[in-house]
Design an enzyme around this catalytic site. Structure first.
Site, PDB file in Angstrom:
ATOM      1  N   PHE A  25     -17.063 -39.415  16.478  1.00 17.99           N
ATOM      2  CA  PHE A  25     -18.242 -37.861  16.417  1.00 17.99           C
ATOM      3  C   PHE A  25     -17.189 -36.816  17.447  1.00 17.99           C
ATOM      4  O   PHE A  25     -16.132 -37.226  18.166  1.00 17.99           O
ATOM      5  CB  PHE A  25     -18.777 -38.354  17.939  1.00 17.99           C
ATOM      6  N   CYS A  31     -21.457 -23.013  21.911  1.00 20.10           N
ATOM      7  CA  CYS A  31     -22.973 -22.800  21.161  1.00 20.10           C
ATOM      8  C   CYS A  31     -22.760 -21.339  21.404  1.00 20.10           C
ATOM      9  O   CYS A  31     -22.603 -20.233  22.211  1.00 20.10           O
ATOM     10  CB  CYS A  31     -23.679 -23.409  21.997  1.00 20.10           C
ATOM     11  N   CYS A  46     -31.426 -21.471  24.310  1.00 17.80           N
ATOM     12  CA  CYS A  46     -31.547 -22.945  24.117  1.00 17.80           C
ATOM     13  C   CYS A  46     -31.649 -23.709  25.199  1.00 17.80           C
ATOM     14  O   CYS A  46     -30.155 -23.356  26.191  1.00 17.80           O
ATOM     15  CB  CYS A  46     -30.785 -23.286  23.361  1.00 17.80           C
ATOM     16  N   CYS A  49     -30.703 -28.288  26.227  1.00 16.91           N
ATOM     17  CA  CYS A  49     -29.592 -28.697  26.113  1.00 16.91           C
ATOM     18  C   CYS A  49     -29.350 -30.089  26.941  1.00 16.91           C
ATOM     19  O   CYS A  49     -29.172 -29.890  28.244  1.00 16.91           O
ATOM     20  CB  CYS A  49     -28.088 -28.014  26.519  1.00 16.91           C
ATOM     21  N   ASP A  50     -28.772 -31.135  26.507  1.00 14.24           N
ATOM     22  CA  ASP A  50     -27.844 -32.129  27.352  1.00 14.24           C
ATOM     23  C   ASP A  50     -26.913 -32.968  26.952  1.00 14.24           C
ATOM     24  O   ASP A  50     -26.468 -33.783  27.706  1.00 14.24           O
ATOM     25  CB  ASP A  50     -29.192 -33.641  26.874  1.00 14.24           C
ATOM     26  N   THR A  51     -26.334 -32.340  26.430  1.00  8.19           N
ATOM     27  CA  THR A  51     -24.598 -31.656  26.339  1.00  8.19           C
ATOM     28  C   THR A  51     -23.654 -31.328  26.912  1.00  8.19           C
ATOM     29  O   THR A  51     -24.127 -29.764  26.626  1.00  8.19           O
ATOM     30  CB  THR A  51     -24.654 -31.267  24.636  1.00  8.19           C
ATOM     31  N   GLU A 116     -24.507 -31.904  12.677  1.00  5.80           N
ATOM     32  CA  GLU A 116     -25.638 -31.799  13.165  1.00  5.80           C
ATOM     33  C   GLU A 116     -25.935 -30.185  13.513  1.00  5.80           C
ATOM     34  O   GLU A 116     -24.989 -29.771  14.991  1.00  5.80           O
ATOM     35  CB  GLU A 116     -26.045 -32.529  14.693  1.00  5.80           C
ATOM     36  N   HIS A 204     -28.673 -44.617  21.402  1.00  3.25           N
ATOM     37  CA  HIS A 204     -27.155 -45.263  21.853  1.00  3.25           C
ATOM     38  C   HIS A 204     -27.260 -45.101  23.464  1.00  3.25           C
ATOM     39  O   HIS A 204     -26.675 -45.235  23.738  1.00  3.25           O
ATOM     40  CB  HIS A 204     -26.130 -43.592  21.485  1.00  3.25           C
TER      41      HIS A 204
HETATM   42  S1  SF4 Z   1     -28.892 -28.119  22.268  1.00  5.49           S
HETATM   43 FE1  SF4 Z   1     -27.164 -27.542  23.283  1.00  5.49          FE
HETATM   44  S2  SF4 Z   1     -25.650 -27.103  21.905  1.00  5.49           S
HETATM   45 FE2  SF4 Z   1     -27.261 -27.170  21.010  1.00  5.49          FE
HETATM   46  S3  SF4 Z   1     -28.142 -25.480  20.385  1.00  5.49           S
HETATM   47 FE3  SF4 Z   1     -28.802 -25.819  22.533  1.00  5.49          FE
HETATM   48  S4  SF4 Z   1     -27.533 -25.246  23.608  1.00  5.49           S
HETATM   49 FE4  SF4 Z   1     -26.790 -25.764  21.564  1.00  5.49          FE
END
Ligand code: SF4
Length: 210
Positions: A25, A31, A46, A49-51, A116, A204
């Site tokens: 990965f 972003c 957005c 987001c979990d990242t 992705e 995962h």
């Molecule tokens: S989930 Fe996170 S990485 Fe994906 S578009 Fe939304 S803010 Fe960006």
């Protein structure tokens, strides 16, 4: 072209049609739909987001001066053999940085290149797998690919309007949020009501991989 990478690590793909596959990965920093700062989340385009994609300080992260340098890094993380090499390029939003030079360099080392993306930017050419995960209220320009992964539920998205887009697979994934049970119920309901959609879970997380 240089690249800012948040993290880069070996794992099993946990989501979608390729779930269970060994993969490197490669998470690009940044972003276009959220700054990554918690104080901006409520006003971001957005906001679920979990990242963590901000900065270059994660495992295997850093700044890479060229496509060849980053490809060598990915190859070292893959570790052994050339069989079934797979790199999943994600973010953040990978299309902010991914270019054909990097795709070509990865292909040259025998990697299949999957991405992705949130679909708001056109995908670079030459990719082997395109997964688009649409976000409500955004203009999706990448309306074809291999897999459309809808995180659900999202107010402002009508799944029936996505069904004519040019994807081979339509997947619904329950949103990872405080209302997890309701999100799972909603995702199951969509897959039961509309057979075009298949349920995907974040495997995962079940097995404790990053
Ligand atoms: S989930 Fe996170 S990485 Fe994906 S578009 Fe939304 S803010 Fe960006």
């Amino acid at each position: 072209m240089s690249y800012a990478v948040k993290e880069c690590f070996l794992t099993l793909q946990g989501e979608g049609v390729q779930s269970g596959a060994r993969a490197v990965f490669l998470r690009f920093a940044g972003c276009n739909l959220w700054s990554g700062r918690e104080q901006d989340r409520a006003t971001a385009q957005c906001n679920f987001c979990d990242t963590d994609f901000a900065g270059t300080d994660g495992e295997g992260g850093g700044k890479f001066a060229s496509a060849e340098e980053l490809t060598a890094h990915v190859e070292a993380i893959w570790g052994h053999g050339r069989d079934r090499r797979l790199v999943v390029i994600t973010g953040g939003e990978p299309m902010l940085q991914l270019d054909e030079a990097l795709v070509d360099a990865l292909h040259g080392c025998g990697f299949r290149v999957a991405v992705e993306t949130n679909g708001t930017l056109p995908a670079v050419g030459g990719l082997d797998w395109i997964c688009v995960s649409p976000k409500a209220g955004t203009e999706i320009v990448q309306r074809q690919g291999d897999e459309l992964k809808l995180v659900w539920p999202q107010a402002g998205i009508d799944p029936t309007e996505l069904e004519g887009w040019g994807f081979d697979h339509f997947l619904v994934q329950p949103m990872d949020c405080a209302e997890r049970e309701q999100a799972l119920d909603a995702a199951v309901k969509l897959a039961m009501d509309r057979p075009k959609w298949r349920l995907t879970l974040q495997a995962h997380k079940v097995v404790g991989l990053p």
